[in-house]
Each structure stands twice: as structure tokens, then as C-alpha cells.
Write a protein that holds these residues in place. Structure first.
Motif, short mmCIF file in Angstrom:
data_model
loop_
_atom_site.label_atom_id
_atom_site.label_comp_id
_atom_site.label_asym_id
_atom_site.label_seq_id
_atom_site.Cartn_x
_atom_site.Cartn_y
_atom_site.Cartn_z
N GLU A 171 -0.43 -2.46 8.11
CA GLU A 171 -0.95 -2.06 6.80
C GLU A 171 -2.45 -2.38 6.68
OE1 GLU A 171 0.40 -4.49 3.54
OE2 GLU A 171 0.26 -2.85 2.11
N THR A 172 -2.81 -3.57 7.12
CA THR A 172 -4.21 -4.01 7.04
C THR A 172 -5.14 -3.09 7.84
OG1 THR A 172 -3.50 -6.30 6.79
CG2 THR A 172 -5.79 -5.96 7.45
N ILE A 173 -4.73 -2.76 9.05
CA ILE A 173 -5.58 -1.94 9.90
C ILE A 173 -5.67 -0.51 9.37
CG2 ILE A 173 -3.98 -1.06 11.69
CD1 ILE A 173 -6.12 -2.26 13.70
N LEU A 190 5.88 2.79 8.43
CA LEU A 190 4.94 3.77 7.87
C LEU A 190 5.54 4.49 6.66
CD1 LEU A 190 3.59 5.17 11.24
CD2 LEU A 190 2.28 3.81 9.59
N GLU A 191 6.82 4.74 6.74
CA GLU A 191 7.47 5.41 5.60
C GLU A 191 7.55 4.49 4.39
OE1 GLU A 191 10.99 7.13 7.32
OE2 GLU A 191 9.88 8.89 8.04
N LEU A 192 7.64 3.19 4.63
CA LEU A 192 7.57 2.24 3.52
C LEU A 192 6.22 2.33 2.82
CD1 LEU A 192 9.21 -1.11 4.72
CD2 LEU A 192 10.13 0.53 3.09
N ILE A 232 0.43 10.94 9.39
CA ILE A 232 0.05 10.14 10.56
C ILE A 232 0.88 10.55 11.76
CG2 ILE A 232 1.68 8.23 10.10
CD1 ILE A 232 -0.74 6.33 10.69
N LEU A 233 0.25 10.50 12.94
CA LEU A 233 0.95 10.82 14.18
C LEU A 233 1.17 9.53 14.97
CD1 LEU A 233 2.05 12.91 16.27
CD2 LEU A 233 -0.28 13.04 17.18
N SER A 271 0.81 -1.21 0.00
CA SER A 271 0.00 0.00 0.00
C SER A 271 0.85 1.26 0.00
CB SER A 271 -0.90 0.03 1.24
OG SER A 271 -1.74 -1.09 1.24
N LYS A 272 0.39 2.25 -0.73
CA LYS A 272 1.04 3.56 -0.72
C LYS A 272 0.02 4.60 -0.27
CE LYS A 272 5.16 2.46 -2.12
NZ LYS A 272 6.25 2.51 -1.12
N PHE A 273 0.32 5.22 0.86
CA PHE A 273 -0.56 6.26 1.38
C PHE A 273 0.07 7.63 1.11
CE2 PHE A 273 -1.51 2.44 3.80
CZ PHE A 273 -2.88 2.46 3.95
#
Ligand SMILES: [Mg+2]
Length: 138
Positions: A129-131, A37-39, A20-21, A13-15
């Protein structure tokens, strides 16, 4: 710190453009969570206790908060309750609790404090990632 990346390779996934905090007091957990998260291409802010998390919440617009339960100064439960107060029903930021262990009653306590969901530490990248996909459109 060098981190083994082989267990992260399934992240797809790419957000991009999402912010995000991460409220977490333990440096190693901060670093590993930020790395995961950076991935996923998140922009990541860190707070090491609840007071700092509230300051950042007030000043920024986040797509979600990852909330450690056990933090000095102000814990995750108290911080989540305060965020819900400040939102006053006008908005609802997804808050995902990071719990040290899945103790019976932990989930209920998180939900009672206004959090949306929880994951147990140590956090696995795929689980994270799923959550996040459940709460943030990417
Ligand atoms: Mg902690």
C-alpha cells in the motif's frame, strides 16, 4: 483458497477506478497479491510471464505494473526494458519489481532495467500500500 484477513485490516487506501497489472508466475503469489490489491479497490489483471505481460500492456492502460523478476519465457528485467522501449519516452508507467530476496545489487539491476522501485517477497499488505501510494494518486 482461504486467506487470513487479519494482517490486511490496516489497509485504508482506496484506488477506485485504478487498474494494475501483476506479472507473476507463481499461482499462490498471484492470488495473495490480487487479494491485497482488491482490498485497495484496484482492478487487477494477471500475467504469468513477460510475454503475456507485454500483450496486456499493449492492449490496456494501467496505472502501474507489479513485476516479478523471476518468470519463465521472459523475466522481469527483460520485460521492463521492453516496456520502456515501447513507451519511447512518451509516457512512464510505474513498474515495481517483486524480488525473491533483497540481494545486494538487486535494486541496482531493477533500476537499470527501467523499473522505478522494488519490494521483497513475501509481500506485506502495508508495504504494498505504501509503495503504491508513492506512485499512484488515489
Ligand atoms: Mg517468479
Amino acid at each position: 483458497m482461504k486467506i487470513q484477513v487479519n494482517f490486511m485490516t490496516k489497509i485504508t487506501s482506496k484506488f477506485t477506478g485504478r487498474k494494475i497489472l501483476v506479472a507473476e508466475d507463481y499461482p499462490v503469489n498471484q492470488e495473495v497479491t490480487q487479494y491485497m490489491l482488491e482490498l485497495m479497490d484496484f482492478s487487477v489483471d494477471l500475467a504469468e510471464n513477460g510475454i503475456e505481460a507485454l500483450k496486456k500492456f499493449d492492449k490496456n492502460s494501467y496505472d502501474a505494473i507489479l513485476m516479478d523478476i523471476q518468470m519463465p519465457v521472459m523475466d522481469g528485467f527483460e520485460t521492463a526494458l521492453e516496456i520502456r522501449k515501447r513507451e519511447a519516452g512518451h509516457s512512464h508507467i510505474p513498474i515495481i519489481a517483486l524480488t525473491a530476496n533483497a540481494l545486494t545489487g538487486d535494486k541496482e539491476k531493477c533500476l537499470a532495467a527501467g523499473m522505478d522501485d522494488y519490494i521483497s517477497k513475501p509481500i506485506e499488505a502495508i508495504q504494498l500500500e505504501t509503495i503504491l501510494k508513492k506512485y499512484i494518486s488515489n
